[in-house]
Design a protein around this motif. Structure first.
Motif, mmCIF file in Angstrom:
data_model
loop_
_atom_site.group_PDB
_atom_site.id
_atom_site.type_symbol
_atom_site.label_atom_id
_atom_site.label_comp_id
_atom_site.label_asym_id
_atom_site.label_seq_id
_atom_site.Cartn_x
_atom_site.Cartn_y
_atom_site.Cartn_z
ATOM 1 N N LEU A 123 45.826 19.400 38.009
ATOM 2 C CA LEU A 123 45.931 20.763 38.521
ATOM 3 C C LEU A 123 45.639 20.811 40.011
ATOM 4 O O LEU A 123 46.245 21.579 40.756
ATOM 5 C CB LEU A 123 44.955 21.654 37.754
ATOM 6 N N GLU A 124 44.714 19.959 40.459
ATOM 7 C CA GLU A 124 44.282 20.001 41.857
ATOM 8 C C GLU A 124 45.286 19.351 42.809
ATOM 9 O O GLU A 124 45.414 19.773 43.957
ATOM 10 C CB GLU A 124 42.930 19.298 42.014
ATOM 11 N N GLU A 125 46.013 18.339 42.333
ATOM 12 C CA GLU A 125 46.830 17.537 43.241
ATOM 13 C C GLU A 125 48.329 17.768 43.114
ATOM 14 O O GLU A 125 49.079 17.493 44.041
ATOM 15 C CB GLU A 125 46.522 16.048 43.011
ATOM 16 N N ASP A 184 41.306 30.310 39.722
ATOM 17 C CA ASP A 184 42.071 30.728 40.904
ATOM 18 C C ASP A 184 43.345 29.905 41.048
ATOM 19 O O ASP A 184 44.414 30.435 41.383
ATOM 20 C CB ASP A 184 41.215 30.593 42.166
ATOM 21 N N THR A 185 43.239 28.602 40.798
ATOM 22 C CA THR A 185 44.420 27.740 40.899
ATOM 23 C C THR A 185 45.447 28.112 39.834
ATOM 24 O O THR A 185 46.651 28.190 40.113
ATOM 25 C CB THR A 185 44.017 26.263 40.747
ATOM 26 N N VAL A 186 44.981 28.340 38.611
ATOM 27 C CA VAL A 186 45.896 28.739 37.542
ATOM 28 C C VAL A 186 46.553 30.077 37.884
ATOM 29 O O VAL A 186 47.767 30.260 37.692
ATOM 30 C CB VAL A 186 45.152 28.831 36.200
ATOM 31 N N ARG A 187 45.777 30.998 38.400
ATOM 32 C CA ARG A 187 46.327 32.314 38.743
ATOM 33 C C ARG A 187 47.435 32.200 39.778
ATOM 34 O O ARG A 187 48.453 32.900 39.692
ATOM 35 C CB ARG A 187 45.215 33.229 39.248
ATOM 36 N N ASP A 188 47.263 31.308 40.745
ATOM 37 C CA ASP A 188 48.291 31.108 41.774
ATOM 38 C C ASP A 188 49.582 30.530 41.197
ATOM 39 O O ASP A 188 50.657 30.692 41.792
ATOM 40 C CB ASP A 188 47.766 30.183 42.870
ATOM 41 N N LEU A 189 49.479 29.840 40.059
ATOM 42 C CA LEU A 189 50.670 29.249 39.432
ATOM 43 C C LEU A 189 51.453 30.253 38.597
ATOM 44 O O LEU A 189 52.627 30.027 38.299
ATOM 45 C CB LEU A 189 50.268 28.077 38.538
ATOM 46 N N LEU A 190 50.810 31.343 38.216
ATOM 47 C CA LEU A 190 51.436 32.326 37.335
ATOM 48 C C LEU A 190 52.143 33.419 38.121
ATOM 49 O O LEU A 190 51.662 33.841 39.185
ATOM 50 C CB LEU A 190 50.382 32.987 36.444
ATOM 51 N N ARG A 191 53.248 33.878 37.591
ATOM 52 C CA ARG A 191 53.881 35.060 38.166
ATOM 53 C C ARG A 191 53.080 36.291 37.747
ATOM 54 O O ARG A 191 52.284 36.233 36.801
ATOM 55 C CB ARG A 191 55.336 35.177 37.722
ATOM 56 N N GLY A 226 40.931 37.978 38.272
ATOM 57 C CA GLY A 226 42.235 38.612 38.207
ATOM 58 C C GLY A 226 42.959 38.541 36.882
ATOM 59 O O GLY A 226 44.190 38.668 36.840
ATOM 60 N N PHE A 227 42.223 38.392 35.777
ATOM 61 C CA PHE A 227 42.846 38.323 34.458
ATOM 62 C C PHE A 227 42.310 39.433 33.560
ATOM 63 O O PHE A 227 41.147 39.818 33.666
ATOM 64 C CB PHE A 227 42.563 36.977 33.782
ATOM 65 N N SER A 228 43.165 39.890 32.659
ATOM 66 C CA SER A 228 42.756 40.824 31.604
ATOM 67 C C SER A 228 42.986 40.148 30.259
ATOM 68 O O SER A 228 44.097 39.669 29.991
ATOM 69 C CB SER A 228 43.585 42.112 31.669
ATOM 70 N N VAL A 229 41.955 40.078 29.418
ATOM 71 C CA VAL A 229 42.090 39.442 28.113
ATOM 72 C C VAL A 229 42.909 40.336 27.198
ATOM 73 O O VAL A 229 42.553 41.487 26.946
ATOM 74 C CB VAL A 229 40.710 39.149 27.490
ATOM 75 N N ALA A 230 44.030 39.796 26.696
ATOM 76 C CA ALA A 230 44.927 40.555 25.834
ATOM 77 C C ALA A 230 44.651 40.319 24.355
ATOM 78 O O ALA A 230 44.737 41.246 23.544
ATOM 79 C CB ALA A 230 46.382 40.193 26.149
ATOM 80 N N ARG A 231 44.345 39.063 24.003
ATOM 81 C CA ARG A 231 44.075 38.715 22.609
ATOM 82 C C ARG A 231 43.029 37.619 22.568
ATOM 83 O O ARG A 231 42.860 36.869 23.531
ATOM 84 C CB ARG A 231 45.349 38.217 21.905
#
Length: 282
Positions: free
Chosen positions: A111-113, A141-148, A227-232
């Motif tokens: 994920l980092e590289e 934060d890194t995962v969030r940057d990868l998501l639309r 920056g996430f909302s838990v849906a399930r």
């Protein structure tokens, strides 16, 4: 020393790779083995079934079973893993199952590289990954940057609030004292010698791998801050026998626990050692 070092993690999973599919997925008919990986896998697929297929990323995806199954459900799936041996096993799995190259691909990376030119993704799966991170914030934060925007993260965590495992956690803390840990190792060797059982095979750097547990309230708040909302939410690996009875009675442990797996979303969280959170990027 416990570590989250990439090299130690890669060596650990390299050692596990040849048996990963058989022990984690295929050999689920053994009455003494709880099918933890299979339950986790199936629950993630169930929880994401209502999402419209798009681009998916599976981080630390081991044998790539999730990549193949997401591709079969219409996703364009990419898997990355830090273990070269896992990547080889995964490529062989995709070839055996005839998964089209334009629907699924695998590569060694982290994920980092990895720059992930395929981003943004509609779904990121991170099963058993955050447990080996020293800090949740940079990972999320890194995962969030990868998501639309509006994309989803399927995240699993070890549940620190699993009540039947509290005696085990207390025992592990006691074993951090060198004198006690040495005495336990000697007693295990003596017990195996008396019973005529062989020593377990080495598993890479398993004693040094960081494996954190999360309080459910804390991980929900951390997701919200980043920056996430838990849906399930869901759960896996249920413990109806307190430690160490589940070790002494593995067949009963499996029989009782797997009865709750079909109702994992409604079952008491305090009985499960694993938790799944499907979180939407705000």
């Amino acid at each position: 020393m416990v570590t989250s070092d990439r090299g130690a993690l890669a060596r650990y999973f390299d050692a596990y790779a040849p048996d990963y599919l058989a022990k984690g997925y295929a050999a689920t008919d053994d009455p003494a083995v709880y099918p933890v990986f299979r339950m986790r896998h199936d629950h993630i697929l169930e929880m994401t079934a209502g999402l419209p297929p798009g681009n998916a990323l599976d981080i630390g995806c081991g044998c790539w079973r999730m990549v193949a199954d997401l591709a079969a459900r219409g996703w364009r799936a990419l898997g990355v893993d830090i273990s070269p041996a896992m990547v080889r096993e995964g490529a062989a799995l995709l070839a055996r199952e005839g998964v089209a190259a334009d629907r699924a691909s695998v590569r060694e990376g982290s994920l980092e590289e990895d720059p992930f030119p395929e981003k943004p993704f509609d779904l990121v799966v991170a099963a058993g990954v955050i447990d080996s991170q020293r800090d949740d914030g940079p990972f999320l934060d890194t995962v969030r940057d990868l998501l639309r925007s509006g994309g989803h993260l399927a995240l699993t965590v070890r549940n620190a609030g699993c009540l039947p495992l509290l005696p085990e956690r207390i025992a592990r803390r006691m074993l951090s004292v060198p004198l006690l840990s040495g005495a336990v190792r000697l007693s295990r060797r003596a017990g195996r010698a008396l019973l005529g059982r062989p020593a377990p095979p080495p598993q890479g750097d398993s004693d040094r791998i960081l494996q954190r547990a999360h309080a459910l309230g804390a991980i929900r708040r951390t997701l919200a801050r980043h920056g996430f909302s838990v849906a399930r939410e869901g759960a896996f690996h249920f413990h109806l026998l307190p430690y160490p009875l589940e070790i002494l009675l593995p067949r009963l442990h499996r029989r009782l626990g797997t009865r709750l797996e079909p109702r994992h979303a409604a079952a008491p969280p305090s009985l499960a050692s694993g938790r799944i959170l499907l979180a939407r990027k705000r």
